[in-house]
Design a protein around this motif. Structure first.
Motif, PDB file in Angstrom:
ATOM      1  N   ALA A  67       0.768  -1.094  -0.022  1.00 15.21           N
ATOM      2  CA  ALA A  67       0.165  -0.077   0.033  1.00 15.21           C
ATOM      3  C   ALA A  67       0.718   1.316  -0.038  1.00 15.21           C
ATOM      4  O   ALA A  67       0.628   1.977  -0.698  1.00 15.21           O
ATOM      5  CB  ALA A  67      -1.041   0.006   1.230  1.00 15.21           C
ATOM      6  N   VAL A  68       1.926   1.403   1.025  1.00 18.00           N
ATOM      7  CA  VAL A  68       2.751   2.435   0.982  1.00 18.00           C
ATOM      8  C   VAL A  68       3.507   2.652  -0.498  1.00 18.00           C
ATOM      9  O   VAL A  68       3.565   3.750  -1.166  1.00 18.00           O
ATOM     10  CB  VAL A  68       3.636   2.364   2.267  1.00 18.00           C
ATOM     11  CG1 VAL A  68       4.787   3.469   2.153  1.00 18.00           C
ATOM     12  CG2 VAL A  68       2.804   2.389   3.486  1.00 18.00           C
ATOM     13  N   ASP A  69       4.118   1.541  -0.812  1.00 24.73           N
ATOM     14  CA  ASP A  69       4.855   1.629  -2.335  1.00 24.73           C
ATOM     15  C   ASP A  69       3.939   2.157  -3.396  1.00 24.73           C
ATOM     16  O   ASP A  69       4.371   3.016  -4.119  1.00 24.73           O
ATOM     17  CB  ASP A  69       5.510   0.386  -2.473  1.00 24.73           C
ATOM     18  CG  ASP A  69       6.578   0.307  -1.551  1.00 24.73           C
ATOM     19  OD1 ASP A  69       7.267   1.192  -1.060  1.00 24.73           O
ATOM     20  OD2 ASP A  69       6.958  -1.094  -1.655  1.00 24.73           O
ATOM     21  N   PHE A  70       2.847   1.497  -3.282  1.00 22.01           N
ATOM     22  CA  PHE A  70       1.887   2.235  -4.417  1.00 22.01           C
ATOM     23  C   PHE A  70       1.380   3.446  -4.126  1.00 22.01           C
ATOM     24  O   PHE A  70       1.375   4.393  -5.376  1.00 22.01           O
ATOM     25  CB  PHE A  70       0.643   1.115  -4.306  1.00 22.01           C
ATOM     26  CG  PHE A  70       0.755   0.096  -5.600  1.00 22.01           C
ATOM     27  CD1 PHE A  70       0.978   0.203  -7.009  1.00 22.01           C
ATOM     28  CD2 PHE A  70       1.125  -1.306  -4.984  1.00 22.01           C
ATOM     29  CE1 PHE A  70       1.368  -0.835  -7.792  1.00 22.01           C
ATOM     30  CE2 PHE A  70       1.242  -2.229  -5.820  1.00 22.01           C
ATOM     31  CZ  PHE A  70       1.406  -2.126  -7.190  1.00 22.01           C
ATOM     32  N   ALA A  71       1.141   3.708  -3.087  1.00 20.48           N
ATOM     33  CA  ALA A  71       0.663   5.225  -2.662  1.00 20.48           C
ATOM     34  C   ALA A  71       1.868   6.273  -3.177  1.00 20.48           C
ATOM     35  O   ALA A  71       1.345   7.383  -3.416  1.00 20.48           O
ATOM     36  CB  ALA A  71       0.173   5.358  -1.216  1.00 20.48           C
ATOM     37  N   THR A  72       3.024   5.923  -2.716  1.00 17.65           N
ATOM     38  CA  THR A  72       3.902   6.838  -2.950  1.00 17.65           C
ATOM     39  C   THR A  72       4.428   6.889  -4.206  1.00 17.65           C
ATOM     40  O   THR A  72       5.294   7.633  -4.718  1.00 17.65           O
ATOM     41  CB  THR A  72       5.078   6.559  -1.879  1.00 17.65           C
ATOM     42  OG1 THR A  72       5.696   5.603  -2.196  1.00 17.65           O
ATOM     43  CG2 THR A  72       4.718   6.927  -0.534  1.00 17.65           C
ATOM     44  N   GLY A  73       4.439   6.022  -4.872  1.00 19.92           N
ATOM     45  CA  GLY A  73       4.897   5.705  -6.416  1.00 19.92           C
ATOM     46  C   GLY A  73       6.362   4.828  -6.372  1.00 19.92           C
ATOM     47  O   GLY A  73       6.838   4.787  -7.187  1.00 19.92           O
ATOM     48  N   ALA A  74       6.719   4.451  -5.051  1.00 17.80           N
ATOM     49  CA  ALA A  74       8.034   4.181  -5.137  1.00 17.80           C
ATOM     50  C   ALA A  74       8.355   2.694  -5.546  1.00 17.80           C
ATOM     51  O   ALA A  74       9.367   2.245  -5.998  1.00 17.80           O
ATOM     52  CB  ALA A  74       8.484   3.887  -3.397  1.00 17.80           C
ATOM     53  N   ILE A  75       7.026   2.029  -5.898  1.00 23.79           N
ATOM     54  CA  ILE A  75       7.241   0.741  -6.637  1.00 23.79           C
ATOM     55  C   ILE A  75       7.606   0.763  -8.265  1.00 23.79           C
ATOM     56  O   ILE A  75       7.573  -0.226  -8.686  1.00 23.79           O
ATOM     57  CB  ILE A  75       5.733  -0.114  -6.436  1.00 23.79           C
ATOM     58  CG1 ILE A  75       6.060  -1.561  -6.584  1.00 23.79           C
ATOM     59  CG2 ILE A  75       4.733   0.537  -7.087  1.00 23.79           C
ATOM     60  CD1 ILE A  75       5.103  -2.580  -6.001  1.00 23.79           C
ATOM     61  N   TYR A  76       7.338   2.205  -8.837  1.00 21.19           N
ATOM     62  CA  TYR A  76       7.359   2.229 -10.233  1.00 21.19           C
ATOM     63  C   TYR A  76       8.803   2.345 -10.681  1.00 21.19           C
ATOM     64  O   TYR A  76       9.665   3.274  -9.914  1.00 21.19           O
ATOM     65  CB  TYR A  76       6.467   3.248 -10.517  1.00 21.19           C
ATOM     66  CG  TYR A  76       5.087   3.029 -10.432  1.00 21.19           C
ATOM     67  CD1 TYR A  76       4.228   1.978 -10.970  1.00 21.19           C
ATOM     68  CD2 TYR A  76       4.299   3.894  -9.477  1.00 21.19           C
ATOM     69  CE1 TYR A  76       3.028   1.718 -10.726  1.00 21.19           C
ATOM     70  CE2 TYR A  76       3.016   3.681  -9.346  1.00 21.19           C
ATOM     71  CZ  TYR A  76       2.434   2.695  -9.851  1.00 21.19           C
ATOM     72  OH  TYR A  76       1.161   2.482  -9.566  1.00 21.19           O
ATOM     73  N   LEU A  77       9.147   1.928 -11.730  1.00 22.88           N
ATOM     74  CA  LEU A  77      10.471   2.006 -12.270  1.00 22.88           C
ATOM     75  C   LEU A  77      10.439   3.574 -12.738  1.00 22.88           C
ATOM     76  O   LEU A  77       9.616   4.127 -13.234  1.00 22.88           O
ATOM     77  CB  LEU A  77      10.732   1.198 -13.476  1.00 22.88           C
ATOM     78  CG  LEU A  77      10.967  -0.366 -13.301  1.00 22.88           C
ATOM     79  CD1 LEU A  77      11.123  -1.159 -14.294  1.00 22.88           C
ATOM     80  CD2 LEU A  77      12.472  -0.211 -12.544  1.00 22.88           C
ATOM     81  N   PRO A  78      11.740   4.128 -12.538  1.00 20.62           N
ATOM     82  CA  PRO A  78      11.758   5.730 -12.974  1.00 20.62           C
ATOM     83  C   PRO A  78      11.821   5.675 -14.448  1.00 20.62           C
ATOM     84  O   PRO A  78      12.362   4.830 -15.056  1.00 20.62           O
ATOM     85  CB  PRO A  78      13.214   6.210 -12.331  1.00 20.62           C
ATOM     86  CG  PRO A  78      13.906   4.954 -12.065  1.00 20.62           C
ATOM     87  CD  PRO A  78      12.883   3.754 -11.745  1.00 20.62           C
ATOM     88  N   GLY A  79      11.178   6.752 -15.106  1.00 20.00           N
ATOM     89  CA  GLY A  79      11.221   7.059 -16.622  1.00 20.00           C
ATOM     90  C   GLY A  79      10.176   6.153 -17.196  1.00 20.00           C
ATOM     91  O   GLY A  79      10.372   5.874 -18.531  1.00 20.00           O
ATOM     92  N   SER A  80       9.352   5.455 -16.591  1.00 23.43           N
ATOM     93  CA  SER A  80       8.487   4.301 -17.125  1.00 23.43           C
ATOM     94  C   SER A  80       7.145   4.772 -17.420  1.00 23.43           C
ATOM     95  O   SER A  80       6.301   4.217 -17.928  1.00 23.43           O
ATOM     96  CB  SER A  80       8.726   2.776 -16.651  1.00 23.43           C
ATOM     97  OG  SER A  80       8.163   2.788 -15.369  1.00 23.43           O
ATOM     98  N   ALA A  81       6.849   6.007 -16.643  1.00 17.38           N
ATOM     99  CA  ALA A  81       5.561   6.434 -16.700  1.00 17.38           C
ATOM    100  C   ALA A  81       5.016   6.930 -18.016  1.00 17.38           C
ATOM    101  O   ALA A  81       5.951   7.384 -19.150  1.00 17.38           O
ATOM    102  CB  ALA A  81       5.271   7.379 -15.684  1.00 17.38           C
TER     103      ALA A  81
END
Length: 159
Positions: A67-81
């Motif tokens: 939940a925290v990783d999804f809410a903060t966006g820390a689970i996403y690879l940088p530059g892949s949005a």
């Protein structure tokens, strides 16, 4: 109880507490604090596996980690949005003629300069002020009147 079993028990309790604390604070936020604020992208398999391990061993801390990783966006690879981000530090001044300051013209100019289609009314669009660190929705950077004038979208007042 023998002295040896007390030490083993203390070590086990300390290890359990450390793992629970680590799992409940979320792996992605600890490992990649610079990723906070991302809103979309490909999921980082390493962070997902670490969060999943927390989920396997300790259900509640694992759920909290995800939940925290999804809410903060820390689970996403940088530059892949998706390219729905305007970085005002890297902005280029584009002069418009009188009467051209509307969402359609701005969106067209952005597409001409970047090759990417952008909708200023898109809730996924994030921007930041030149002096700010946080990426925010466009309607949080502009006041209600400016946002409505720019996009034609009216926001409901908070009650």
């Amino acid at each position: 109880m023998t002295d040896r079993s007390r030490k083993a028990r203390r070590a086990g309790v300390a290890a359990t507490m450390a793992i629970t604390l680590l799992g409940s604070t979320a792996c992605g936020v600890i490992l990649y604090p610079e990723r906070k604020g991302q809103v979309d992208g490909r999921i980082d398999p390493a962070v997902a596996v670490l969060d999943g391990i927390g989920l396997l061993f300790f259900l509640v801390p694992g759920v909290i980690a995800f939940a925290v990783d999804f809410a903060t966006g820390a689970i996403y690879l940088p530059g892949s949005a998706n390219n729905t981000t305007l970085d005002l530090d890297e902005s280029e001044l584009v002069k418009l003629k009188n009467g051209e300051l509307d969402a359609a013209t701005i969106e067209r100019k952005i597409e001409e300069k970047t090759g990417e289609k952008v909708s200023l009314a898109d809730p996924a669009l994030r921007t930041r002020k030149p002096d700010g660190q946080a990426w925010l929705p466009l309607n949080a950077v502009l006041d209600q009147t400016q946002f409505a004038a720019l996009t034609g979208v009216r926001q409901q007042a908070a009650r």
